[in-house]
Design a protein around this motif. Structure first.
Motif, short mmCIF file in Angstrom:
data_model
loop_
_atom_site.label_atom_id
_atom_site.label_comp_id
_atom_site.label_asym_id
_atom_site.label_seq_id
_atom_site.Cartn_x
_atom_site.Cartn_y
_atom_site.Cartn_z
N LEU A 46 0.86 -1.17 0.00
CA LEU A 46 0.00 0.00 0.00
C LEU A 46 0.90 1.23 0.00
O LEU A 46 1.88 1.29 0.75
CB LEU A 46 -0.89 0.02 1.24
N ILE A 47 0.59 2.20 -0.86
CA ILE A 47 1.37 3.43 -0.93
C ILE A 47 0.42 4.62 -0.87
O ILE A 47 -0.52 4.71 -1.66
CB ILE A 47 2.21 3.51 -2.21
N LEU A 48 0.65 5.52 0.06
CA LEU A 48 -0.12 6.75 0.17
C LEU A 48 0.79 7.91 -0.21
O LEU A 48 1.94 7.98 0.25
CB LEU A 48 -0.65 6.94 1.59
N VAL A 49 0.28 8.80 -1.05
CA VAL A 49 1.09 9.91 -1.56
C VAL A 49 0.31 11.22 -1.39
O VAL A 49 -0.85 11.32 -1.82
CB VAL A 49 1.44 9.73 -3.05
N THR A 50 0.94 12.19 -0.78
CA THR A 50 0.38 13.54 -0.69
C THR A 50 1.34 14.50 -1.36
O THR A 50 2.53 14.52 -1.02
CB THR A 50 0.18 13.96 0.78
N GLU A 51 0.82 15.29 -2.30
CA GLU A 51 1.67 16.24 -3.02
C GLU A 51 1.16 17.66 -2.78
O GLU A 51 -0.04 17.94 -2.93
CB GLU A 51 1.66 15.93 -4.51
N LYS A 61 -3.33 10.63 -3.01
CA LYS A 61 -3.62 9.44 -3.79
C LYS A 61 -3.24 8.18 -3.01
O LYS A 61 -2.33 8.21 -2.18
CB LYS A 61 -2.87 9.47 -5.12
N VAL A 62 -3.94 7.10 -3.31
CA VAL A 62 -3.69 5.80 -2.69
C VAL A 62 -3.47 4.78 -3.79
O VAL A 62 -4.24 4.72 -4.75
CB VAL A 62 -4.87 5.36 -1.80
N ILE A 248 4.85 4.08 2.69
CA ILE A 248 4.86 2.76 2.06
C ILE A 248 4.65 1.71 3.15
O ILE A 248 5.35 1.71 4.16
CB ILE A 248 6.19 2.48 1.35
N LEU A 249 3.67 0.83 2.93
CA LEU A 249 3.47 -0.31 3.81
C LEU A 249 3.58 -1.58 2.97
O LEU A 249 2.80 -1.80 2.05
CB LEU A 249 2.08 -0.25 4.47
N ASN A 250 4.57 -2.40 3.29
CA ASN A 250 4.78 -3.67 2.59
C ASN A 250 4.50 -4.81 3.57
O ASN A 250 5.12 -4.89 4.63
CB ASN A 250 6.24 -3.74 2.10
#
Length: 276
Positions: A46-51, A61-62, A248-250
């Motif tokens: 899971l990847i979370l992105v804030t710009e 975005k997720v 990032i959650l792996n």
């Protein structure tokens, strides 16, 4: 160089295998483009992105396994980010003071570490040595003040999440959603905590990882590995109004701390630092 012990197969080798097994194509950042185009994910990530960029709407975005968003996980050693805030806020430690630490996972251990080194290598020995001067009650006050425990009832007491000094490395019984973990990290770079500017700047110095000349930016970060979760929280910062925040959650069984670090730097389009 990174020299973490990861078993027989190299972290880079596992990372390449991970790339081959990805479900979507990944387009890395290039030097003319600061923001990510597309991001590779698979069912265990899971990847979370804030710009945030001047003159543009905030983008959040997720990517990846959305089921992870519904669950709560140990923040693992990303918790140390907020432990450091409490140490700084209460003037417990000189960030430049070096302390001898003997963590087995740290290269050339035993070795002298300052506060930034201790976060970079996620030293448990360092924080166990300095924590008695702070104490769990002051730490709990800091966590409540910044809303780190917002997933819980407001009457949560320190004894509800505290285990012991050994549990300090992963936040004891605290369990948070990925969005909560990401939100807490993002607020550091937008000063969402309303803390004094000099405290925020000192805090950021301890979180610094490397320069990224490819993007004319600096990288800040924190790793976390516990209970089958491999976290990397990164920030690619050009200026106070131009940055990208990653969480990032792996959850892959073959995941690793080093592999997650490499993953972030690939996403950010920066060279992995050769720091010992």
């Amino acid at each position: 160089m990174f020299r973490f012990s990861e078993g027989k197969n190299s972290a880079l080798g596992r990372f390449l295998l991970f790339q081959l097994s990805s479900l979507f194509l990944f387009t890395p950042l290039n030097s003319q483009n600061f923001s990510p185009k597309t991001i590779t994910t698979n069912s265990e990530e899971l990847i979370l992105v804030t710009e945030v960029s001047s003159g543009k709407p905030r983008s959040e975005k997720v990517y990846g396994n959305a089921d992870f968003l519904k669950r709560e996980y140990s923040p693992a050693s990303t918790f140390k980010t907020y432990l450091v805030l409490s140490l700084l806020e209460n003037n417990i430690i000189d960030p430049k003071e070096k302390i001898e630490c003997a963590d087995k996972h740290i290269p050339n251990s035993p070795r002298l570490l300052d506060l930034r080194d201790a976060l970079f290598y996620s030293s448990n020995d360092y924080f166990e040595k300095v924590f008695p001067k702070l104490g769990k009650e002051k730490l709990d006050l800091t966590l409540h003040k910044i809303g780190y425990l917002e997933n819980y009832k407001s009457d949560l007491k320190v004894q509800d999440w505290w285990i012991d000094l050994t549990g300090l490395k992963h936040g004891g019984r605290i369990r948070l959603t990925p969005k909560s973990v990401h939100s807490s990290w993002s607020k550091i770079f937008e000063n969402g905590y309303g803390l004094p500017k000099d405290l925020i700047e000192e805090w950021k110095k301890t979180l610094f990882w490397s320069e990224c000349p490819e993007k004319s930016a600096n990288v800040y970060g924190k790793t976390g590995s516990w209970e089958g979760s491999f976290w990397f929280q990164g920030a690619l910062v050009k200026s106070e109004n131009d940055y990208i925040i990653y969480t990032i959650l792996n959850r892959n069984k073959s995941g690793s701390r080093t592999g997650t670090i490499i993953r972030f730097y690939e996403l950010a389009g920066c060279k992995v630092p050769s720091l010992e």
